[in-house]
Design a protein around this motif. Structure first.
Motif, PDB file in Angstrom:
ATOM      1  N   ALA A 177      -4.798  -1.462  32.362  1.00 56.63           N
ATOM      2  CA  ALA A 177      -4.298  -0.632  31.470  1.00 56.63           C
ATOM      3  C   ALA A 177      -3.010  -1.248  30.856  1.00 56.63           C
ATOM      4  N   GLN A 178      -2.450  -1.966  31.919  1.00 50.13           N
ATOM      5  CA  GLN A 178      -0.960  -2.583  31.298  1.00 50.13           C
ATOM      6  C   GLN A 178      -1.429  -3.593  30.337  1.00 50.13           C
ATOM      7  N   ALA A 179      -2.189  -4.516  30.517  1.00 54.07           N
ATOM      8  CA  ALA A 179      -2.721  -5.506  29.893  1.00 54.07           C
ATOM      9  C   ALA A 179      -3.212  -4.976  28.340  1.00 54.07           C
ATOM     10  N   TYR A 180      -4.019  -3.971  28.503  1.00 52.99           N
ATOM     11  CA  TYR A 180      -4.585  -3.297  27.358  1.00 52.99           C
ATOM     12  C   TYR A 180      -3.315  -2.834  26.212  1.00 52.99           C
ATOM     13  N   VAL A 181      -2.254  -2.410  26.592  1.00 58.10           N
ATOM     14  CA  VAL A 181      -1.139  -2.261  26.029  1.00 58.10           C
ATOM     15  C   VAL A 181      -0.517  -3.449  25.223  1.00 58.10           C
ATOM     16  N   ILE A 182      -0.373  -4.567  25.753  1.00 59.15           N
ATOM     17  CA  ILE A 182      -0.195  -5.773  25.528  1.00 59.15           C
ATOM     18  C   ILE A 182      -1.293  -6.264  24.055  1.00 59.15           C
ATOM     19  N   ALA A 183      -2.420  -6.108  24.678  1.00 61.47           N
ATOM     20  CA  ALA A 183      -3.481  -6.667  23.616  1.00 61.47           C
ATOM     21  C   ALA A 183      -3.521  -5.701  22.428  1.00 61.47           C
ATOM     22  N   HIS A 184      -3.204  -4.703  22.607  1.00 65.56           N
ATOM     23  CA  HIS A 184      -3.293  -3.710  21.396  1.00 65.56           C
ATOM     24  C   HIS A 184      -2.131  -4.222  20.535  1.00 65.56           C
ATOM     25  N   GLU A 185      -0.835  -4.449  20.860  1.00 70.31           N
ATOM     26  CA  GLU A 185       0.128  -4.747  20.177  1.00 70.31           C
ATOM     27  C   GLU A 185      -0.093  -6.175  19.733  1.00 70.31           C
ATOM     28  N   VAL A 186      -0.655  -7.016  20.133  1.00 66.37           N
ATOM     29  CA  VAL A 186      -1.058  -8.312  19.695  1.00 66.37           C
ATOM     30  C   VAL A 186      -2.181  -8.244  18.797  1.00 66.37           C
ATOM     31  N   GLY A 187      -3.090  -7.169  18.651  1.00 65.68           N
ATOM     32  CA  GLY A 187      -4.239  -6.569  17.711  1.00 65.68           C
ATOM     33  C   GLY A 187      -3.507  -6.516  16.480  1.00 65.68           C
ATOM     34  N   HIS A 188      -2.273  -5.943  16.362  1.00 63.75           N
ATOM     35  CA  HIS A 188      -1.397  -5.607  15.088  1.00 63.75           C
ATOM     36  C   HIS A 188      -0.991  -7.035  14.632  1.00 63.75           C
ATOM     37  N   HIS A 189      -0.563  -7.943  15.544  1.00 62.32           N
ATOM     38  CA  HIS A 189      -0.163  -9.216  15.120  1.00 62.32           C
ATOM     39  C   HIS A 189      -1.491  -9.784  14.404  1.00 62.32           C
ATOM     40  N   VAL A 190      -2.673  -9.843  14.866  1.00 62.16           N
ATOM     41  CA  VAL A 190      -3.715 -10.188  14.422  1.00 62.16           C
ATOM     42  C   VAL A 190      -4.031  -9.723  12.869  1.00 62.16           C
ATOM     43  N   GLN A 191      -3.803  -8.251  12.775  1.00 60.42           N
ATOM     44  CA  GLN A 191      -3.858  -7.796  11.510  1.00 60.42           C
ATOM     45  C   GLN A 191      -3.158  -8.220  10.505  1.00 60.42           C
ATOM     46  N   THR A 192      -1.897  -8.592  10.887  1.00 57.87           N
ATOM     47  CA  THR A 192      -0.755  -9.215  10.161  1.00 57.87           C
ATOM     48  C   THR A 192      -1.240 -10.323   9.720  1.00 57.87           C
ATOM     49  N   LEU A 193      -1.572 -11.270  10.353  1.00 55.33           N
ATOM     50  CA  LEU A 193      -2.063 -12.768  10.057  1.00 55.33           C
ATOM     51  C   LEU A 193      -3.334 -12.792   9.059  1.00 55.33           C
ATOM     52  N   LEU A 194      -4.169 -11.680   9.269  1.00 54.22           N
ATOM     53  CA  LEU A 194      -5.454 -11.703   8.624  1.00 54.22           C
ATOM     54  C   LEU A 194      -5.228 -10.807   7.260  1.00 54.22           C
ATOM     55  N   GLY A 195      -3.915 -10.296   7.073  1.00 52.27           N
ATOM     56  CA  GLY A 195      -3.440  -9.527   5.740  1.00 52.27           C
ATOM     57  C   GLY A 195      -3.820  -8.228   5.819  1.00 52.27           C
ATOM     58  N   VAL A 196      -4.491  -7.445   6.941  1.00 47.69           N
ATOM     59  CA  VAL A 196      -4.783  -6.104   6.933  1.00 47.69           C
ATOM     60  C   VAL A 196      -3.357  -5.262   6.854  1.00 47.69           C
ATOM     61  N   SER A 197      -2.592  -5.641   7.574  1.00 44.53           N
ATOM     62  CA  SER A 197      -1.265  -4.640   7.577  1.00 44.53           C
ATOM     63  C   SER A 197      -0.664  -4.667   6.060  1.00 44.53           C
ATOM     64  N   LYS A 198      -0.479  -5.585   5.283  1.00 42.57           N
ATOM     65  CA  LYS A 198      -0.215  -5.663   4.161  1.00 42.57           C
ATOM     66  C   LYS A 198      -0.879  -5.007   3.235  1.00 42.57           C
ATOM     67  N   LYS A 199      -2.345  -4.733   3.126  1.00 44.19           N
ATOM     68  CA  LYS A 199      -3.159  -4.151   2.253  1.00 44.19           C
ATOM     69  C   LYS A 199      -2.988  -2.677   2.564  1.00 44.19           C
ATOM     70  N   VAL A 200      -2.734  -2.355   3.893  1.00 42.92           N
ATOM     71  CA  VAL A 200      -2.602  -0.948   4.205  1.00 42.92           C
ATOM     72  C   VAL A 200      -1.408  -0.389   3.660  1.00 42.92           C
ATOM     73  N   GLN A 201      -0.320  -1.187   3.885  1.00 41.23           N
ATOM     74  CA  GLN A 201       1.056  -0.646   3.281  1.00 41.23           C
ATOM     75  C   GLN A 201       0.892  -0.512   1.766  1.00 41.23           C
ATOM     76  N   ALA A 202       0.237  -1.376   1.240  1.00 39.13           N
ATOM     77  CA  ALA A 202       0.059  -1.186  -0.265  1.00 39.13           C
ATOM     78  C   ALA A 202      -0.818   0.068  -0.702  1.00 39.13           C
TER      79      ALA A 202
END
Length: 306
Positions: A177-202
Motif C-alpha cells: 500500500a505504501q509502495a502504491y503511493v510512490i508509484a502513483h506519484e511517479v506515474g505523474h512524472h511519467v505523464q510529465t515526460l510523455l507530455g500528458v500533463s501539459k496537454k491536460v493543463q492546456a
C-alpha cells in the motif's frame, strides 16, 4: 513485498533536517489551522484532516502551491527557504527510508525498460523526504496535503508520517500500500515526460469547474493505471510481490477514492467535485495497469466509461 536487500535509488533528497519558515499570511502561530479554511473553500471539502489529505490524494501537480498558500515564499529557492537541523529518526523511520528508496529504484527499473522499448529515454525523478513543510518549485507544500508531485522541478515530495495516516485513518496498512503511493506519484512524472500533463493543463483553460474536474479525474486514474504497470513488472520481472500484496494495493486505491473521502469528511458525496475518481474507478484502473503492464491500456482520456 520482497524488498529487503534490493538496490536503493540514488535519487533520494533528504530534507527532513531542514526547517521551512511559515508562509506569509499564516498568522504566525496559526499554521495549519489558518490553512484549513482556505483549502476547504478552494476544493469544496468542509470537514477534518481527512479532507485536506484528499486534496492531492497524493498529487498537487497542477497549479502553484504558493498561490494556494498566499505566496509567502516566492522568490526563494528550496535551499534558501529552509534551514538545516540535525535529523533524529527512529529505527522504524530508518527502515522506512530504505523501503522508499528501494521502491523508487524499482520504479526506475520499470520505466527505463518501457521507455527504451518506445525508443526514448526515461529521466529519473528525485524523491524529497521532508517533515511538516517543504519548499518546492510549485510552492510551499504541507505534510497534511499528503504526498505530491511537482512537474516544475520533476520531484516527488513525501512526509513519511503520511504512512501512519494511510494505516490508521485510511485503514490501508502494508508495505505494498505504501509502495502504491510512490508509484502513483511517479506515474505523474511519467505523464510529465510523455507530455500528458501539459496537454491536460492546456485543455482545462476556458473550461468550467465541472469539466476541468473531469479532466483531472482522467489524469489521476491514468496515474493509478501507471502505478499498476509498475506493479505488473515488479512482480513478473523481479518477483517483488508476495501473497496479499495485491489486496493491499487495491485497499489503498479504494481508500482514497473521492466518494469515500467526501463521505467521511462532509457526510455526503458530490460527484461534480471529484478530482481523482471514485474508489471503484481507482481500483479498476490500478487493476487494468497491473494486469496489462502496457502503456496503451492506460488511455483513460479515450475511455468512454471510467
Amino acid at each position: 513485498m520482497r524488498w529487503r536487500g534490493n538496490r536503493q535509488s540514488g535519487n533520494i533528497e533528504d530534507r527532513r533536517g531542514m526547517r521551512t519558515p511559515s508562509a506569509r499570511g499564516f498568522g504566525g502561530g496559526g499554521g495549519m489551522l489558518n490553512l484549513l479554511p482556505m483549502v476547504f473553500k478552494l476544493f469544496g471539502f468542509k470537514g477534518g484532516l481527512v479532507a485536506v489529505l484528499a486534496i492531492g490524494a497524493y498529487s498537487l501537480f497542477s497549479g502553484n502551491l504558493d498561490s494556494l498558500l498566499g505566496g509567502g515564499m516566492q522568490g526563494l529557492s528550496p535551499e534558501q527557504g529552509q534551514q538545516s537541523q540535525q535529523i533524529e529518526q527512529s529505527a522504524e523511520e530508518k527502515a522506512l527510508v530504505r523501503f522508499v528508496s528501494v521502491v523508487l529504484a524499482d520504479t526506475e527499473e520499470t520505466w527505463h525498460q518501457l521507455f527504451r522499448e518506445k525508443g526514448s529515454r526515461y529521466k529519473e525523478p528525485k524523491l524529497v523526504l521532508f517533515r511538516g513543510a517543504v519548499k518546492s518549485a510549485c510552492g510551499l507544500g504541507q505534510a497534511a496535503m499528503g504526498p505530491f508531485y511537482c512537474p516544475a522541478d520533476q520531484k516527488v515530495y513525501i512526509d513519511l508520517s503520511f504512512y501512519s495516516d494511510l494505516k490508521d485513518r485510511f485503514k490501508a496498512p502494508g508495505d505494498f500500500a505504501q509502495a502504491y503511493v510512490i508509484a502513483h506519484e511517479v506515474g505523474h512524472h511519467v505523464q510529465t515526460l510523455l507530455g500528458v500533463s501539459k496537454k491536460v493543463q492546456a485543455a482545462k483553460k476556458g473550461l468550467d469547474e465541472v469539466k476541468a474536474n473531469q479532466l483531472s479525474v482522467r489524469q489521476e486514474l491514468q496515474a493509478d493505471c501507471l502505478a499498476g504497470i509498475w506493479a505488473h513488472h515488479a512482480d513478473h520481472s523481479r518477483q517483488l510481490l508476495e501473497a496479499g500484496d495485491v489486496e493491499e494495493g487495491l485497499t489503498a486505491a479504494s481508500a482514497i477514492g473521492d466518494d469515500r473521502l467526501q463521505k467521511q469528511s462532509q457526510g455526503y458525496v458530490s460527484p461534480d467535485s471529484f478530482t481523482h475518481g471514485s474508489s471503484k474507478q481507482r481500483v479498476k484502473w490500478f487493476k487494468i495497469g497491473m494486469q496489462s503492464g502496457q502503456l496503451k491500456d492506460c488511455d483513460t482520456f479515450s475511455a468512454k466509461s471510467l
